[in-house]
Write a protein that holds these residues in place. Structure first.
Motif, PDB file in Angstrom:
ATOM      1  N   LEU A  44       0.870  -1.167   0.000  1.00 22.68           N
ATOM      2  CA  LEU A  44       0.000   0.000   0.000  1.00 22.68           C
ATOM      3  C   LEU A  44       0.910   1.220   0.000  1.00 22.68           C
ATOM      4  N   ASP A  45       0.828   2.000  -1.060  1.00 20.02           N
ATOM      5  CA  ASP A  45       1.668   3.204  -1.203  1.00 20.02           C
ATOM      6  C   ASP A  45       3.152   2.897  -1.024  1.00 20.02           C
ATOM      7  N   GLY A  46       3.589   1.753  -1.554  1.00 21.17           N
ATOM      8  CA  GLY A  46       4.996   1.389  -1.503  1.00 21.17           C
ATOM      9  C   GLY A  46       5.441   0.704  -0.221  1.00 21.17           C
ATOM     10  N   TYR A  47       4.549   0.515   0.740  1.00 21.28           N
ATOM     11  CA  TYR A  47       4.869  -0.147   2.005  1.00 21.28           C
ATOM     12  C   TYR A  47       4.228  -1.529   2.045  1.00 21.28           C
ATOM     13  N   GLU A  48       4.886  -2.462   2.722  1.00 17.78           N
ATOM     14  CA  GLU A  48       4.340  -3.809   2.877  1.00 17.78           C
ATOM     15  C   GLU A  48       3.015  -3.735   3.636  1.00 17.78           C
ATOM     16  N   TYR A  49       2.003  -4.393   3.136  1.00 17.35           N
ATOM     17  CA  TYR A  49       0.666  -4.379   3.728  1.00 17.35           C
ATOM     18  C   TYR A  49       0.220  -5.798   4.075  1.00 17.35           C
ATOM     19  N   LYS A  50       0.260  -6.671   3.085  1.00 17.21           N
ATOM     20  CA  LYS A  50      -0.087  -8.094   3.201  1.00 17.21           C
ATOM     21  C   LYS A  50      -1.416  -8.335   3.902  1.00 17.21           C
ATOM     22  N   PHE A 116       0.108  -9.245   9.139  1.00 16.56           N
ATOM     23  CA  PHE A 116       0.051 -10.446   9.978  1.00 16.56           C
ATOM     24  C   PHE A 116       0.753 -11.606   9.297  1.00 16.56           C
ATOM     25  N   ASN A 117       1.335 -12.459  10.123  1.00 19.18           N
ATOM     26  CA  ASN A 117       1.907 -13.729   9.702  1.00 19.18           C
ATOM     27  C   ASN A 117       1.197 -14.847  10.454  1.00 19.18           C
ATOM     28  N   LYS A 118       1.421 -16.068  10.035  1.00 18.02           N
ATOM     29  CA  LYS A 118       0.883 -17.224  10.751  1.00 18.02           C
ATOM     30  C   LYS A 118       1.380 -17.163  12.192  1.00 18.02           C
ATOM     31  N   ASP A 119       0.526 -17.482  13.132  1.00 18.54           N
ATOM     32  CA  ASP A 119       0.791 -17.491  14.572  1.00 18.54           C
ATOM     33  C   ASP A 119       0.818 -16.104  15.206  1.00 18.54           C
ATOM     34  N   ASP A 120       0.576 -15.039  14.439  1.00 14.40           N
ATOM     35  CA  ASP A 120       0.375 -13.724  15.031  1.00 14.40           C
ATOM     36  C   ASP A 120      -1.072 -13.640  15.507  1.00 14.40           C
ATOM     37  N   GLY A 121      -1.398 -12.558  16.155  1.00 13.26           N
ATOM     38  CA  GLY A 121      -2.767 -12.336  16.580  1.00 13.26           C
ATOM     39  C   GLY A 121      -2.968 -10.888  16.964  1.00 13.26           C
ATOM     40  N   ILE A 140      -2.427 -18.633   6.811  1.00 14.21           N
ATOM     41  CA  ILE A 140      -2.586 -17.611   5.775  1.00 14.21           C
ATOM     42  C   ILE A 140      -2.059 -18.163   4.464  1.00 14.21           C
ATOM     43  N   ASP A 141      -2.465 -17.538   3.372  1.00 14.30           N
ATOM     44  CA  ASP A 141      -1.837 -17.814   2.085  1.00 14.30           C
ATOM     45  C   ASP A 141      -1.621 -16.473   1.397  1.00 14.30           C
ATOM     46  N   ASN A 142      -0.926 -16.471   0.316  1.00 16.73           N
ATOM     47  CA  ASN A 142      -0.660 -15.208  -0.364  1.00 16.73           C
ATOM     48  C   ASN A 142      -1.647 -14.941  -1.488  1.00 16.73           C
ATOM     49  N   ASN A 143      -2.862 -15.465  -1.337  1.00 15.96           N
ATOM     50  CA  ASN A 143      -3.947 -15.200  -2.275  1.00 15.96           C
ATOM     51  C   ASN A 143      -5.114 -14.509  -1.585  1.00 15.96           C
ATOM     52  N   GLY A 144      -4.874 -13.966  -0.389  1.00 16.84           N
ATOM     53  CA  GLY A 144      -5.931 -13.238   0.309  1.00 16.84           C
ATOM     54  C   GLY A 144      -6.863 -14.087   1.123  1.00 16.84           C
ATOM     55  N   LYS A 145      -6.344 -15.178   1.695  1.00 21.11           N
ATOM     56  CA  LYS A 145      -7.153 -16.022   2.573  1.00 21.11           C
ATOM     57  C   LYS A 145      -6.454 -16.183   3.908  1.00 21.11           C
ATOM     58  N   MET A 146      -7.267 -16.248   4.957  1.00 20.33           N
ATOM     59  CA  MET A 146      -6.748 -16.387   6.311  1.00 20.33           C
ATOM     60  C   MET A 146      -7.702 -17.257   7.114  1.00 20.33           C
ATOM     61  N   THR A 147      -7.153 -18.103   7.964  1.00 23.22           N
ATOM     62  CA  THR A 147      -7.940 -18.875   8.915  1.00 23.22           C
ATOM     63  C   THR A 147      -7.597 -18.356  10.300  1.00 23.22           C
ATOM     64  N   VAL A 148      -8.635 -17.984  11.054  1.00 24.87           N
ATOM     65  CA  VAL A 148      -8.423 -17.449  12.394  1.00 24.87           C
ATOM     66  C   VAL A 148      -9.215 -18.252  13.412  1.00 24.87           C
ATOM     67  N   SER A 149      -8.779 -18.142  14.654  1.00 27.97           N
ATOM     68  CA  SER A 149      -9.530 -18.610  15.803  1.00 27.97           C
ATOM     69  C   SER A 149      -9.721 -17.401  16.694  1.00 27.97           C
ATOM     70  N   ILE A 150     -10.794 -17.393  17.441  1.00 31.89           N
ATOM     71  CA  ILE A 150     -11.065 -16.230  18.289  1.00 31.89           C
ATOM     72  C   ILE A 150     -11.490 -16.672  19.672  1.00 31.89           C
ATOM     73  N   LYS A 151     -11.037 -15.933  20.641  1.00 32.77           N
ATOM     74  CA  LYS A 151     -11.487 -16.101  22.018  1.00 32.77           C
ATOM     75  C   LYS A 151     -12.101 -14.767  22.413  1.00 32.77           C
ATOM     76  N   ARG A 152     -13.318 -14.821  22.915  1.00 30.93           N
ATOM     77  CA  ARG A 152     -14.056 -13.605  23.275  1.00 30.93           C
ATOM     78  C   ARG A 152     -14.365 -13.621  24.760  1.00 30.93           C
ATOM     79  N   TYR A 153     -14.290 -12.441  25.371  1.00 32.57           N
ATOM     80  CA  TYR A 153     -14.537 -12.310  26.805  1.00 32.57           C
ATOM     81  C   TYR A 153     -15.517 -11.158  27.057  1.00 32.57           C
ATOM     82  N   PRO A 154     -16.647 -11.422  27.723  1.00 38.49           N
ATOM     83  CA  PRO A 154     -17.588 -10.336  28.002  1.00 38.49           C
ATOM     84  C   PRO A 154     -17.012  -9.413  29.079  1.00 38.49           C
ATOM     85  N   LEU A 155     -17.144  -8.116  28.861  1.00 40.07           N
ATOM     86  CA  LEU A 155     -16.620  -7.134  29.821  1.00 40.07           C
ATOM     87  C   LEU A 155     -17.723  -6.611  30.721  1.00 40.07           C
TER      88      LEU A 155
END
Length: 155
Positions: A44-50, A116-121, A140-155
């Motif tokens: 994006l504008d010459g900077y790594e975005y991924k 983001f890379n694999k194992d980031d969050g 992740i792959d370099n075609n615009g796909k990502m698999t995530v897991s989420i943990k949610r906590y009510p505040l």
């Protein structure tokens, strides 16, 4: 494991713990529930975005794809990218480390997280203050796909 795709099911609601397409957001009137958008673009504008997460209301200079924010999506979700936070329930691996939301402070967090890379969050809090969450990048792959897991906590 939640599959996300840039310009596909890329709109995420922490309250619902679900990714939606732009058509689903419009048809189900979900714009106000979208906490972040997953985007993929090499640069994006010459900077790594991924692989990146942006709040719908972030500064447009951080949104790599024009017109991607759905009409009415205005949440400004604080988020903080983290590496090496490997919650055992999300990663499915040892060591048995678990996330602690009770001391989470996102007071200085931005409303976007880039490259983001694999194992980031990212730790996030919903704009309405109802939930804190940790979104873990399983794959992740370099075609615009990502698999995530989420943990949610009510505040």
């Amino acid at each position: 494991l939640i599959e996300m795709e840039s310009e596909g099911a890329c709109y995420f609601s922490i309250a619902d713990m679900k990714a939606y397409t732009k058509e689903e957001v419009a048809a189900q009137n979900l714009a106000s529930k979208i906490d972040f958008i997953y985007l993929y673009q090499e640069t994006l504008d010459g900077y790594e975005y991924k692989h990146s997460f942006v709040s719908p209301a972030t500064d447009p200079k951080f949104i790599a794809i024009a017109g991607i924010v759905p009409t009415g999506a205005t949440n400004k979700t604080p988020m903080e990218k983290r590496a090496n936070v490997r919650d055992a329930q999300l990663k499915g691996d040892t060591p048995n480390v678990y996330i602690d939301f009770q001391t989470l402070d996102l007071g200085e967090a931005s409303d976007y997280a880039l490259t983001f890379n694999k194992d980031d969050g990212a730790f996030m809090k919903t704009a309405d203050g109802k939930y804190a969450a940790y979104v873990y990048v399983n794959n992740i792959d370099n075609n615009g796909k990502m698999t995530v897991s989420i943990k949610r906590y009510p505040l």
